[in-house]
Design a protein around this motif. Structure first.
Motif, PDB file in Angstrom:
ATOM      1  N   LEU A 372       0.852  -1.187   0.000  1.00 51.10           N
ATOM      2  CA  LEU A 372       0.000   0.000   0.000  1.00 51.10           C
ATOM      3  C   LEU A 372       0.892   1.244   0.000  1.00 51.10           C
ATOM      4  CD1 LEU A 372      -2.811   1.249   0.081  1.00 51.10           C
ATOM      5  CD2 LEU A 372      -2.704   1.136   2.587  1.00 51.10           C
ATOM      6  N   HIS A 373       0.905   1.962  -1.133  1.00 51.90           N
ATOM      7  CA  HIS A 373       1.700   3.179  -1.290  1.00 51.90           C
ATOM      8  C   HIS A 373       0.852   4.371  -0.841  1.00 51.90           C
ATOM      9  CE1 HIS A 373       4.892   1.333  -3.986  1.00 51.90           C
ATOM     10  NE2 HIS A 373       3.943   0.394  -3.975  1.00 51.90           N
ATOM     11  N   LEU A 374       1.389   5.147   0.099  1.00 52.19           N
ATOM     12  CA  LEU A 374       0.654   6.272   0.684  1.00 52.19           C
ATOM     13  C   LEU A 374       1.433   7.572   0.519  1.00 52.19           C
ATOM     14  CD1 LEU A 374      -0.438   4.558   4.017  1.00 52.19           C
ATOM     15  CD2 LEU A 374      -1.953   5.125   2.109  1.00 52.19           C
ATOM     16  N   TRP A 375       0.718   8.622   0.146  1.00 48.95           N
ATOM     17  CA  TRP A 375       1.281   9.959   0.083  1.00 48.95           C
ATOM     18  C   TRP A 375       0.705  10.766   1.245  1.00 48.95           C
ATOM     19  CZ3 TRP A 375       0.637   6.738  -3.874  1.00 48.95           C
ATOM     20  CH2 TRP A 375       1.643   6.672  -4.849  1.00 48.95           C
ATOM     21  N   LEU A 376       1.587  11.422   2.012  1.00 46.32           N
ATOM     22  CA  LEU A 376       1.194  12.103   3.243  1.00 46.32           C
ATOM     23  C   LEU A 376       1.364  13.609   3.101  1.00 46.32           C
ATOM     24  CD1 LEU A 376       2.993   9.703   5.772  1.00 46.32           C
ATOM     25  CD2 LEU A 376       0.694   9.483   4.768  1.00 46.32           C
ATOM     26  N   ASP A 377       0.442  14.344   3.706  1.00 46.85           N
ATOM     27  CA  ASP A 377       0.471  15.802   3.676  1.00 46.85           C
ATOM     28  C   ASP A 377       1.340  16.292   4.835  1.00 46.85           C
ATOM     29  OD1 ASP A 377       0.056  18.478   3.480  1.00 46.85           O
ATOM     30  OD2 ASP A 377      -2.128  18.401   3.690  1.00 46.85           O
ATOM     31  N   ASP A 378       2.542  16.758   4.512  1.00 52.15           N
ATOM     32  CA  ASP A 378       3.463  17.180   5.576  1.00 52.15           C
ATOM     33  C   ASP A 378       3.116  18.558   6.142  1.00 52.15           C
ATOM     34  OD1 ASP A 378       4.193  18.768   3.467  1.00 52.15           O
ATOM     35  OD2 ASP A 378       6.272  18.098   3.361  1.00 52.15           O
ATOM     36  N   LYS A 379       2.064  19.190   5.597  1.00 55.85           N
ATOM     37  CA  LYS A 379       1.665  20.503   6.099  1.00 55.85           C
ATOM     38  C   LYS A 379       0.431  20.443   6.990  1.00 55.85           C
ATOM     39  CE  LYS A 379       3.537  22.772   1.971  1.00 55.85           C
ATOM     40  NZ  LYS A 379       3.214  23.614   0.791  1.00 55.85           N
ATOM     41  N   SER A 380      -0.062  19.239   7.232  1.00 54.22           N
ATOM     42  CA  SER A 380      -1.228  19.096   8.102  1.00 54.22           C
ATOM     43  C   SER A 380      -1.163  17.757   8.826  1.00 54.22           C
ATOM     44  CB  SER A 380      -2.537  19.207   7.307  1.00 54.22           C
ATOM     45  OG  SER A 380      -2.650  18.127   6.393  1.00 54.22           O
ATOM     46  N   THR A 381      -1.873  17.646   9.923  1.00 53.99           N
ATOM     47  CA  THR A 381      -1.905  16.410  10.694  1.00 53.99           C
ATOM     48  C   THR A 381      -3.089  15.533  10.322  1.00 53.99           C
ATOM     49  OG1 THR A 381      -3.131  17.545  12.453  1.00 53.99           O
ATOM     50  CG2 THR A 381      -0.724  17.455  12.652  1.00 53.99           C
ATOM     51  N   GLU A 382      -4.092  16.104   9.668  1.00 53.45           N
ATOM     52  CA  GLU A 382      -5.257  15.334   9.276  1.00 53.45           C
ATOM     53  C   GLU A 382      -5.766  15.798   7.915  1.00 53.45           C
ATOM     54  OE1 GLU A 382      -8.448  15.244  12.059  1.00 53.45           O
ATOM     55  OE2 GLU A 382      -7.179  14.644  13.754  1.00 53.45           O
ATOM     56  N   THR A 383      -6.261  14.834   7.155  1.00 57.31           N
ATOM     57  CA  THR A 383      -6.996  15.135   5.930  1.00 57.31           C
ATOM     58  C   THR A 383      -8.419  14.604   6.090  1.00 57.31           C
ATOM     59  OG1 THR A 383      -6.263  13.059   4.912  1.00 57.31           O
ATOM     60  CG2 THR A 383      -4.926  15.023   4.482  1.00 57.31           C
ATOM     61  N   ALA A 384      -9.281  15.008   5.197  1.00 55.16           N
ATOM     62  CA  ALA A 384     -10.670  14.553   5.246  1.00 55.16           C
ATOM     63  C   ALA A 384     -11.102  14.158   3.838  1.00 55.16           C
ATOM     64  CB  ALA A 384     -11.583  15.654   5.784  1.00 55.16           C
ATOM     65  N   GLY A 385     -12.114  13.312   3.741  1.00 53.84           N
ATOM     66  CA  GLY A 385     -12.551  12.870   2.422  1.00 53.84           C
ATOM     67  C   GLY A 385     -13.965  12.353   2.424  1.00 53.84           C
TER      68      GLY A 385
END
Length: 610
Positions: A372-385
């Motif tokens: 499982l390849h994951l891309w992470l947002d280094d400018k936030s601690t949480e994303t929403a979808g």
């Protein structure tokens, strides 16, 4: 053409002298790799080891000097049913550079004697890097190597981990071959033309659509094991699952699936309909028909499918075909990507979730795992979808069975489509990702000669597409179209005393077109990889005692930055011709289309089959 006519007339002569009955029905005309091994035949070879190879394009490398490291060296003797071989891995801290444009795994091995072909896998931290098959050795010895671009695992390779290699080998009085293996990693530092990870992430506003993943989670079995880390699918109702948990700041997810098929399903494309088996009271025949698909589920809901390429291992159908040119994909089995991003909303809750794997119509055994390849947002601690749309159409299946006794003709057609869309909001804004898969399958099978003759004419076609859009623009568009045609003519004669004579002619191909627009760069590639083989052999008590195999292959790749053409042929361990063109030249393509067209069954044959 001359060799094909020779096989045809030889077969007619032998069949005219043979009286076959129902009792002599062979459970399959396709000889199992796991049951066939070859003693040394009478050849004109020297005592030097024979180089085996799979035809593929070269890896595009920067002009920098690589830092190379020996990761593992081991002699695989009697390793079947024993734990994988382990080695500690540390990133290349001693290299003169710490930023790399390309990272290459190199597997090299030697073997001498007599041995089966063996499936094996290489994992780092539970993440599979390579699925491959060994070459079958000869008395004078063989050597082969596999080079695979593993740059997409960049983030994994920058951390300490445990390398695991499973190659289940058996050594006894009959099977004497020990596989002497080295694994090296080559790190090529970045330069002005080849940036870190071979991507342009510095110029990409959303790295998830132009860079390698920030984190890769293994969707495989956990050590300790006395086997590979893959899951084993043993029948059509078997579902293997693995729990995982994603970081809360993930904004893109792609599941990379590894698949291989063995034992009763090694030649699934030639498996017989159950109705035919039951009507003829056959025992030991591999059934469930010739259609297979791998289904991937998330928390019990299908999110994608794989209709696999028909890899023929180095002992498959006729082992003499694959010396020294091996079957397409046999040294580096293809992987298949499934876009999980539309479903991220379901897993961005900090809880454990579950991937599942199953195989439609499966017999024992399939080896499957995933990364499982994951891309992470280094400018936030949480994303929403949010998941916007989801549709998984059921299989559309049609079949016509027309047989009398052991002879007959079967037609199969299958179709399916899967689609989903969803948005994920991160520091890059709200991005909507749409994922689509379209599949079509046809298989025409003819049985003759009291069930000892089998003709297979199969085509798998599927295409994947990914579109990522923001309110103001298209961020990425990815298209992958694949065709896997496969044709096989096989016939065998029972000569008594545990001896049989068989003839096999096959033509198959891996055709693929890729197009990617990641906002800052357009890239495309077109691959036509076609292989043809003709062989005959006499088998006594599961050993090839005489025979001949000839193979021809034309490989043509046209890409945005690389063109590669190779036309190669071999017979009886000897290379007959080998033409290579590494530049995009129209001259290399002249006659190519007509040559390939001659390899496929003629229009007359196709009409007869349908």
């Amino acid at each position: 053409m001359a060799s094909s006519l020779f096989f045809f007339f030889l077969l007619l002569l032998l069949l005219s002298r043979s009286s076959l009955s129902t009792a002599n029905f062979h459970r399959t005309k396709l000889l199992r790799s796991s049951l066939i091994s070859e003693p040394e035949l009478h050849t004109n070879s020297t005592d030097s080891p024979t180089l085996y190879f799979e035809v593929t394009k070269p890896i595009e490398l920067p002009d920098t000097i690589p830092c190379s490291y020996l990761i593992l060296q081991h002699d695989f003797a009697y390793t079947y049913g024993k734990p994988p071989v382990l080695a500690n891995y540390t990133p290349p801290s001693t290299c003169y550079s710490q930023t790399f444009a390309k990272i290459v795994l190199e597997w090299s091995a030697t073997c001498k004697g007599r041995q089966y072909d063996r499936i094996f896998g290489v994992w780092l931290g539970g993440v599979e890097l390579l699925r491959s098959c060994t070459a079958e050795p000869r008395a004078t010895g063989i050597f082969w190597s596999v080079k695979k671009d593993i740059t997409r695992y960049y983030s994994l390779l920058m951390k300490n981990g445990t390398l695991a290699v499973y190659l289940g080998n058996v050594v006894d009085r009959t099977y004497t071959g020990v596989y002497h293996v080295q694994i090296k990693f080559h790190f090529y530092p970045a330069d002005d033309e080849h940036l870190v990870g071979d991507v342009r992430n510095l110029r990409d506003s959303v790295p998830g659509y132009g860079s390698n993943a920030d984190l890769i989670l293994p969707i495989s079995r956990n050590l300790p094991l006395n086997d590979g880390l893959w899951f084993e699918i043993e029948n059509a109702t078997d579902i293997e699952t693995k729990e995982f948990r994603v970081p809360l700041n993930a904004y893109r997810a792609v599941l990379e699936v590894y698949v291989s098929f063995h034992e009763d399903d090694e030649f699934w494309y030639g498996n017989l309909p159950n109705e035919y088996i039951e009507a003829n009271n056959l025992t030991g025949a591999d059934g469930n028909g010739p259609f297979r698909e791998v289904l991937v589920s998330l928390d019990g809901e299908v999110v994608g499918a794989v209709w696999p390429f028909t890899v023929v291992y180095t002992g498959g159908i006729n082992p003499l075909l694959w010396r020294p040119i091996t079957g397409i994909g046999s040294f580096n089995l293809p992987t298949y990507d499934i876009e999980i991003t539309p479903f991220l909303a379901k897993v961005l809750d900090g809880k454990h979730h579950e991937f599942g794997f199953s195989v439609t119509n499966a017999l024992n055994v399939w080896y499957i795992d995933a990364n499982l390849h994951l891309w992470l947002d280094d400018k936030s601690t949480e994303t929403a979808g949010k998941l916007l749309t989801y549709q998984c159409m059921p299989l559309v299946v049609s079949s016509v069975l027309d047989f009398k006794g052991l002879d007959g003709k079967f037609l199969f057609g299958v179709g399916r489509s899967i689609s989903s869309s969803g948005w994920v909001e991160s520091s890059y804004g709200k991005i909507v990702t749409t994922w689509k898969q379209e599949f079509n399958y046809s298989n025409v099978m003819v049985m003759g000669n009291d069930g000892n003759l089998q003709i297979i004419n199969q085509l798998i076609h599927f295409n994947d597409s990914v579109d990522a859009t923001s309110p103001s623009s298209t961020l990425a568009s990815i298209r992958v179209d694949r065709d896997f045609p496969f044709y096989l003519y096989s016939n065998s004669v029972d000569q008594g005393n545990g001896t049989s004579f068989s003839v096999a002619n096959l033509t198959f191909a891996f055709n693929e077109k890729r197009h990617k627009d990641s906002g800052f760069k357009l890239s495309s590639g077109s691959l036509s990889n076609v292989q043809k083989g003709q062989g005959y052999m006499t088998v006594k008590k599961n050993l090839v005692v005489s025979g001949l195999g000839s193979t021809q292959q034309v490989y043509k790749y046209d890409g945005s930055e690389l063109c590669y053409f190779r036309n190669v042929s071999s017979s009886n361990y000897t290379i007959l011709y080998d033409d290579i063109v590494k530049k995009c030249k129209k001259g290399a393509e002249s006659g190519y289309a007509s040559r390939i067209n001659r390899w496929w069954p003629s229009r007359t044959q196709r009409v007869y089959l349908i």
